[in-house]
Write an enzyme that holds these catalytic residues in place. Sequence first.
Site, PDB file in Angstrom:
ATOM      1  N   ASP A  85      -3.215 -11.027   8.603  1.00  0.00           N
ATOM      2  CA  ASP A  85      -3.165 -10.246   7.368  1.00  0.00           C
ATOM      3  C   ASP A  85      -4.129 -10.868   6.368  1.00  0.00           C
ATOM      4  O   ASP A  85      -3.830 -11.906   5.764  1.00  0.00           O
ATOM      5  CB  ASP A  85      -1.736 -10.230   6.818  1.00  0.00           C
ATOM      6  CG  ASP A  85      -1.602  -9.428   5.526  1.00  0.00           C
ATOM      7  OD1 ASP A  85      -2.634  -8.947   5.003  1.00  0.00           O
ATOM      8  OD2 ASP A  85      -0.473  -9.305   5.026  1.00  0.00           O
ATOM      9  N   SER A 121       1.507  -2.152  -2.154  1.00  0.00           N
ATOM     10  CA  SER A 121       2.098  -3.458  -1.860  1.00  0.00           C
ATOM     11  C   SER A 121       1.397  -4.598  -2.587  1.00  0.00           C
ATOM     12  O   SER A 121       1.981  -5.675  -2.755  1.00  0.00           O
ATOM     13  CB  SER A 121       2.097  -3.726  -0.354  1.00  0.00           C
ATOM     14  OG  SER A 121       0.795  -3.574   0.183  1.00  0.00           O
ATOM     15  N   HIS A 152      -3.027  -8.884   1.989  1.00  0.00           N
ATOM     16  CA  HIS A 152      -2.061  -9.353   1.001  1.00  0.00           C
ATOM     17  C   HIS A 152      -2.340 -10.817   0.663  1.00  0.00           C
ATOM     18  O   HIS A 152      -3.277 -11.419   1.198  1.00  0.00           O
ATOM     19  CB  HIS A 152      -0.639  -9.187   1.532  1.00  0.00           C
ATOM     20  CG  HIS A 152      -0.283  -7.754   1.798  1.00  0.00           C
ATOM     21  ND1 HIS A 152      -0.252  -7.213   3.077  1.00  0.00           N
ATOM     22  CD2 HIS A 152       0.030  -6.746   0.954  1.00  0.00           C
ATOM     23  CE1 HIS A 152       0.082  -5.934   3.002  1.00  0.00           C
ATOM     24  NE2 HIS A 152       0.241  -5.614   1.733  1.00  0.00           N
TER      25      HIS A 152
END
Length: 385
Positions: A362, A126, A365
């Site tokens: 998070d 990702s 990312h």
Amino acid sequence: MAVLLTAILVGLVLVQSHVASAALLLGLKHHHHDTHQNRQPHLLQTNQTGCALFLGSWVQDDTYPIYQSSACPIIDPEFNCQLYGRPDSDYLRYRWKPANCELPRFNGVDFLIKMRGKTVMFVGDSLGRNQWESLICMISAAVPRSPTQLIRGEPLSTFKFTDYGVTVSFYRAPYLVDIDAVQGKRVLRLDVVAGNGDTWRGVDVLSFNTGHWWSHKGSLQGWDYMESGGSYYQDMDRLVALEKGLRTWARWVDSNIDPTRTSVFFQSISPTHYNPSEWNAGATSSTKNCYGETTPMSGTTTYAGRYPDQMRVVDAMLREMRNPPYLLDITTLSEMRKDGHPSIYTGSLTPAEKANPERSADCSHWCLPGLPDTWNQLFYSALFS
């Protein structure tokens, strides 16, 4: 394969992974100790132009960002921090300044002209998708009315700028090596990359990344068994597994990619920011992570945290390759951007999860616009230098 796996599942075959991996792990540890005692970002194939692109500092620049998230609908909810309520915006207004040169500003029209009729493919996890979406946004900002075509699929998604014949793709392969389903179980095949590799042939520019998925455990683990050398493992030292997988990938690249036709990049490990003691002396990781961080670390490329062990494995593997890829060494400059993560400002969290940032933020990312735009600025500079 099916017979052996069945034996494992009924308990007739037991493999002790640490015994099988001990010699290899010891060799890796000795190599790491010898070559990385002093933690510095390595410059493997990165300073050929005389500019140390990956050594420098972050400086404020109000001409950034070069696009707005509202004008780039390809951004996935998990990266779209402004849409999902991030209250600050200063993190958008930093540019990377190498220590001994100026990094050329990204020019989307120039990129399309130079890449006319060609293909770019990001391959990995990702974080690779993070970078793929960033590059599309950066190019689109320069040609907002140019016709495009998007096809989302699994594992391959493609975005085409039709007037230029330029295709920018993302191929999801978080381990690079193959995963096969056998009797309902996911088998990570550390010695096999042929299934994935068939899609990589004929691409003009390939950019690979891997790393984070190798350390996932529990519900986040992407496999049920590993296969290596004809044996199956319920687990093994994850650095050893990474080394085995990367060796398979490296052999495939050396044997199947013509470096005179295809430009190959490998993006170094993208850091996480879950432990504030790495950037804030005296802080405790039990009370905070990247949540609430709004500015980068100041100064030049020094960082108190640990250099990712995975990157040491990557570094050793690339040095053994006959035709090593260009190392896009974004690890240290990204470590300085503790402010760049989505934290709780992401469409992938429920309201209850957002109310508990210590557990749900998070810090892996990156927001878009944001840090991956700099990765692509470096990619652009390296590609056309």
